[in-house]
Design an enzyme around this catalytic site. Sequence first.
Site, PDB file in Angstrom:
ATOM      1  N   ASP A  15       7.583   0.684   0.782  1.00  0.00           N
ATOM      2  CA  ASP A  15       7.189   0.061  -0.467  1.00  0.00           C
ATOM      3  C   ASP A  15       6.378   1.050  -1.312  1.00  0.00           C
ATOM      4  OD1 ASP A  15       7.005  -2.775  -1.850  1.00  0.00           O
ATOM      5  OD2 ASP A  15       4.941  -2.059  -1.812  1.00  0.00           O
ATOM      6  N   ARG A  16       5.152   0.718  -1.723  1.00  0.00           N
ATOM      7  CA  ARG A  16       4.367   1.647  -2.551  1.00  0.00           C
ATOM      8  C   ARG A  16       4.175   2.986  -1.841  1.00  0.00           C
ATOM      9  NH1 ARG A  16       5.421  -0.435  -6.961  1.00  0.00           N
ATOM     10  NH2 ARG A  16       3.800   0.803  -7.986  1.00  0.00           N
ATOM     11  N   ARG A  67       6.934   5.255  -2.522  1.00  0.00           N
ATOM     12  CA  ARG A  67       6.880   5.878  -3.854  1.00  0.00           C
ATOM     13  C   ARG A  67       5.895   7.050  -3.852  1.00  0.00           C
ATOM     14  NH1 ARG A  67      10.234   2.568  -5.993  1.00  0.00           N
ATOM     15  NH2 ARG A  67      10.270   0.431  -5.220  1.00  0.00           N
ATOM     16  N   TRP A 115       5.929  -6.855 -10.436  1.00  0.00           N
ATOM     17  CA  TRP A 115       6.084  -5.568 -11.127  1.00  0.00           C
ATOM     18  C   TRP A 115       5.722  -5.706 -12.607  1.00  0.00           C
ATOM     19  CZ3 TRP A 115       9.988  -1.221 -10.229  1.00  0.00           C
ATOM     20  CH2 TRP A 115       9.984  -0.818  -8.887  1.00  0.00           C
ATOM     21  N   TYR A 155       0.270  -0.342 -10.084  1.00  0.00           N
ATOM     22  CA  TYR A 155       1.485  -0.804 -10.759  1.00  0.00           C
ATOM     23  C   TYR A 155       1.503  -0.391 -12.232  1.00  0.00           C
ATOM     24  CZ  TYR A 155       3.200  -3.456  -6.781  1.00  0.00           C
ATOM     25  OH  TYR A 155       3.710  -3.805  -5.544  1.00  0.00           O
ATOM     26  N   HIS A 199      11.943  -7.542   3.562  1.00  0.00           N
ATOM     27  CA  HIS A 199      11.301  -6.361   2.998  1.00  0.00           C
ATOM     28  C   HIS A 199      10.416  -5.604   3.981  1.00  0.00           C
ATOM     29  CE1 HIS A 199       9.371  -3.846  -0.002  1.00  0.00           C
ATOM     30  NE2 HIS A 199       8.185  -4.382   0.240  1.00  0.00           N
TER      31      HIS A 199
END
Length: 299
Positions: free
Chosen positions: A110-111, A114, A156, A217, A279
Amino acid sequence: MAPTTLIPGFDAADLDTGEGVRIRAATGGSGPPVLLLHGHPQTHATWRDVAPMLAERFTVVATDLRGYGDSAKPGSGGDHAPYSKRVMAADQVAVMRELGHERFAVVGHDRGGRVAHRMALDHPGAVERLAVLDIAPTATMYARADRDFATRYFWWFFLIQPEPLPEEMIAGATETYLRMHLSGQSRTEGVPAEDLVQEYLRCYRDPRMVHAVCEDYRAAAGIDLAHDREDAAAGRLLTQPLLALWGAEGTVGRTYDVLATWREVSTGSVDGQGLACGHTLQEELPDQVAGHLTGFLAG
């Protein structure tokens, strides 16, 4: 109070990045170094089942990202740069160097995925291998967003609203918001476990963390996309071997050809597959995730 971790057999410490930001890290095992990065709304505790299995063959470092868990939560300005993935990635490289690891593999969910993506671009000499769990590239997901995606991934677009709107709304219903978020991510009965929910809730009750999450975000929808455009213009692509795993029953798996999205931004090998879960792969199917990661990390 001494730093603690929920990962069995691991030791916890707060490490200075050299920029006045301290990062909570849990370490265990021996062998080639591997960095594990969590997503939202989790902390490094999300790896508690996977990390010990990896530690049988690797030196494993699981951290709380800047702004999350028990890591520092610095202030942020109008461009949200302190929570850009570039800065968050630099934190983690500094932590690994503090631990004596100049070159390592990184696994991000997830984050954290990134952050790992940006780390591999900005620090190719440090990142040897890259594994991403249940994400497509950020720029791809924004560019291809439609009503269905916006409905499923509403946060988001909610969390990027100007301060203090999302912060105050979450403060008014913190536990309800967090529990609905967590339950909506999983497709496996009993996941997340209640003790993990309580750990995430402990951290989420800190208004500084909620603000940091929003900044994360906000940066993703602004400065991070600017960095991605710069890379695209310069033709900068990932070069490391990449493993992508995703939940076949989750939004990412149902929305994208995940491997194709990563091959669009990479010149290295890209492999992976969907798993029969939602997820939070590392909590829903830890044995399978550890098995796939071990094979990939062993090279």
